[in-house]
Design an enzyme around this catalytic site. Structure first.
Site, PDB file in Angstrom:
ATOM      1  N   MET A 199     -12.370   3.672  -1.608  1.00  0.00           N
ATOM      2  CA  MET A 199     -13.116   3.999  -0.380  1.00  0.00           C
ATOM      3  C   MET A 199     -13.894   5.279  -0.675  1.00  0.00           C
ATOM      4  O   MET A 199     -13.591   6.363  -0.161  1.00  0.00           O
ATOM      5  CB  MET A 199     -12.140   4.173   0.793  1.00  0.00           C
ATOM      6  N   SER A 205       0.844  -1.198   0.000  1.00  0.00           N
ATOM      7  CA  SER A 205       0.000   0.000   0.000  1.00  0.00           C
ATOM      8  C   SER A 205       0.879   1.247   0.000  1.00  0.00           C
ATOM      9  O   SER A 205       1.543   1.570   0.989  1.00  0.00           O
ATOM     10  CB  SER A 205      -0.917   0.021   1.221  1.00  0.00           C
ATOM     11  N   HIS A 235      -0.920  -1.628  -4.048  1.00  0.00           N
ATOM     12  CA  HIS A 235      -2.265  -1.314  -3.540  1.00  0.00           C
ATOM     13  C   HIS A 235      -2.440   0.202  -3.546  1.00  0.00           C
ATOM     14  O   HIS A 235      -1.653   0.939  -2.961  1.00  0.00           O
ATOM     15  CB  HIS A 235      -2.382  -1.882  -2.134  1.00  0.00           C
ATOM     16  N   ASP A 271      -4.925   3.177  -2.640  1.00  0.00           N
ATOM     17  CA  ASP A 271      -6.074   3.533  -1.812  1.00  0.00           C
ATOM     18  C   ASP A 271      -6.681   4.866  -2.243  1.00  0.00           C
ATOM     19  O   ASP A 271      -6.019   5.899  -2.177  1.00  0.00           O
ATOM     20  CB  ASP A 271      -5.627   3.674  -0.348  1.00  0.00           C
ATOM     21  N   MET A 276      -9.499   7.604  -1.409  1.00  0.00           N
ATOM     22  CA  MET A 276     -10.405   8.057  -0.331  1.00  0.00           C
ATOM     23  C   MET A 276     -11.017   9.401  -0.720  1.00  0.00           C
ATOM     24  O   MET A 276     -10.313  10.285  -1.194  1.00  0.00           O
ATOM     25  CB  MET A 276      -9.606   8.238   0.965  1.00  0.00           C
ATOM     26  N   ASP A 314      -6.540  -6.187   4.751  1.00  0.00           N
ATOM     27  CA  ASP A 314      -5.947  -4.847   4.647  1.00  0.00           C
ATOM     28  C   ASP A 314      -6.114  -4.131   5.985  1.00  0.00           C
ATOM     29  O   ASP A 314      -7.244  -3.959   6.458  1.00  0.00           O
ATOM     30  CB  ASP A 314      -6.673  -4.091   3.524  1.00  0.00           C
ATOM     31  N   SER A 321       2.398   0.591   6.185  1.00  0.00           N
ATOM     32  CA  SER A 321       3.434   1.111   7.084  1.00  0.00           C
ATOM     33  C   SER A 321       4.485   0.058   7.432  1.00  0.00           C
ATOM     34  O   SER A 321       5.675   0.377   7.529  1.00  0.00           O
ATOM     35  CB  SER A 321       2.799   1.680   8.357  1.00  0.00           C
ATOM     36  N   HIS A 359      -8.166   0.156  -4.402  1.00  0.00           N
ATOM     37  CA  HIS A 359      -9.131   0.013  -3.309  1.00  0.00           C
ATOM     38  C   HIS A 359      -9.915   1.321  -3.205  1.00  0.00           C
ATOM     39  O   HIS A 359      -9.395   2.328  -2.723  1.00  0.00           O
ATOM     40  CB  HIS A 359      -8.340  -0.272  -2.007  1.00  0.00           C
ATOM     41  N   MET A 387     -11.601  -5.950   5.573  1.00  0.00           N
ATOM     42  CA  MET A 387     -10.825  -4.900   6.243  1.00  0.00           C
ATOM     43  C   MET A 387     -10.540  -5.323   7.679  1.00  0.00           C
ATOM     44  O   MET A 387     -11.437  -5.777   8.398  1.00  0.00           O
ATOM     45  CB  MET A 387     -11.596  -3.575   6.262  1.00  0.00           C
TER      46      MET A 387
HETATM   47  C1  DX5 Z   1      -6.621   1.954   5.129  1.00  0.00           C
HETATM   48  C2  DX5 Z   1      -6.097   1.518   3.792  1.00  0.00           C
HETATM   49  C3  DX5 Z   1      -4.919   0.622   3.859  1.00  0.00           C
HETATM   50  C4  DX5 Z   1      -3.706   1.224   4.541  1.00  0.00           C
HETATM   51  C5  DX5 Z   1      -3.057   0.094   5.275  1.00  0.00           C
HETATM   52  O1  DX5 Z   1      -7.895   2.427   4.991  1.00  0.00           O
HETATM   53  O2  DX5 Z   1      -7.096   0.837   3.073  1.00  0.00           O
HETATM   54  O3  DX5 Z   1      -4.571   0.077   2.596  1.00  0.00           O
HETATM   55  O4  DX5 Z   1      -2.782   1.800   3.683  1.00  0.00           O
HETATM   56  O5  DX5 Z   1      -2.035   0.597   6.041  1.00  0.00           O
HETATM   57  P1  DX5 Z   1      -1.275  -0.249   7.146  1.00  0.00           P
HETATM   58  O6  DX5 Z   1      -0.708  -1.470   6.482  1.00  0.00           O
HETATM   59  O7  DX5 Z   1      -0.250   0.693   7.659  1.00  0.00           O
HETATM   60  O8  DX5 Z   1      -2.306  -0.618   8.187  1.00  0.00           O
HETATM   61 ZN    ZN Z   2      -6.509  -0.301   1.274  1.00  0.00          ZN
END
Ligand code: DX5
Ligand code: ZN
Length: 215
Positions: A68, A8, A33, A35, A37, A175, A198, A66, A137
């Protein structure tokens, strides 16, 4: 079971995305990945279509998007045309999951459905024979760096049993809060695609961290 690692890039150095993607690929991540948002479905805003277009020019890995966002069907075509290989939307955000999946499939892409920690996996039952991937999730969506919600392990087991009983081999993705310890727990429960942000990008040795996730 063979594990696939999806890096990610939310936790990557965003000023140097090309270098960060190369680093993840070299370390053995099969997927990147991405994300998205919107500040409405989740309390955060990340990046979207123009950034995906740039990323798709340099990434060799599978682009695992992904979403969101509310009303995902509105943007499927644009994400598909911007380089996504897999497009995952949230069950909670879609008016009709069947319609969103059809839109993704008609663009020639793989469709994933995601459920938040509070949503039971039983809601996915009507879609099991059509969906290409299911994302469970393991944190509340919106931010990287949160702690893994262990209660979600039972949902992964339940979903795996639902798929097995139908003789389906649809991969389960997890995830949120994935590290070398939680990866093992999630894969023992039935997950085979592990998203990690992370844990990987803050690692002093990403290659070693990837191999620990795949263990
Ligand atoms: C959170 C994201 C994840 C996020 C995961 O809403 O969908 O993909 O980047 O981060 P870590 O691995 O740090 O939990
Ligand atoms: Zn994600």
């Amino acid at each position: 079971m063979k594990k696939i690692i999806s890096a990610s890039i939310l936790s990557a150095d965003l000023c140097n995305l090309e270098r960060e993607i190369g680093r993840a690929e070299k370390a053995g991540c099969e997927y990147i990945h991405f994300d998205v948002m919107d500040g409405v479905f989740v309390n955060n805003i990340s990046y979207g279509i123009p950034v995906l277009k740039s990323v798709s020019k340099v990434a060799r890995a599978v682009l695992d998007v992904h979403l969101m966002i509310i009303d995902p069907i509105k943007y499927i075509k644009q994400f598909a045309e911007s380089g996504a290989d897999i497009i995952t939307f949230h069950y909670e955000a879609a008016e009709s999951c069947a319609d969103v999946m059809d839109a993704i499939h008609s663009c020639g892409k793989k469709a994933g459905i995601s459920v938040k920690p509070e949503t039971p996996v039983s809601v996915l039952e009507p879609y099991l024979d059509k969906v290409d991937m299911i994302l469970v999730m393991t944190v509340e969506p919106g931010f990287g760096g949160q702690g893994f919600i262990y209660d979600c392990l039972d949902k992964i087991k339940e979903l795996k049993a639902m798929l097995d009983s139908r003789n389906l081999h649809t991969p389960i993705q997890v995830d949120g809060g994935i590290n070398d310890v939680t990866a093992m727990r999630a894969s023992d429960a039935g997950a085979e695609i592990l998203v990690a942000g992370s844990y990987l990008f803050n690692s002093p040795d990403m290659e070693k961290s990837v191999s620990l996730l795949k263990k």
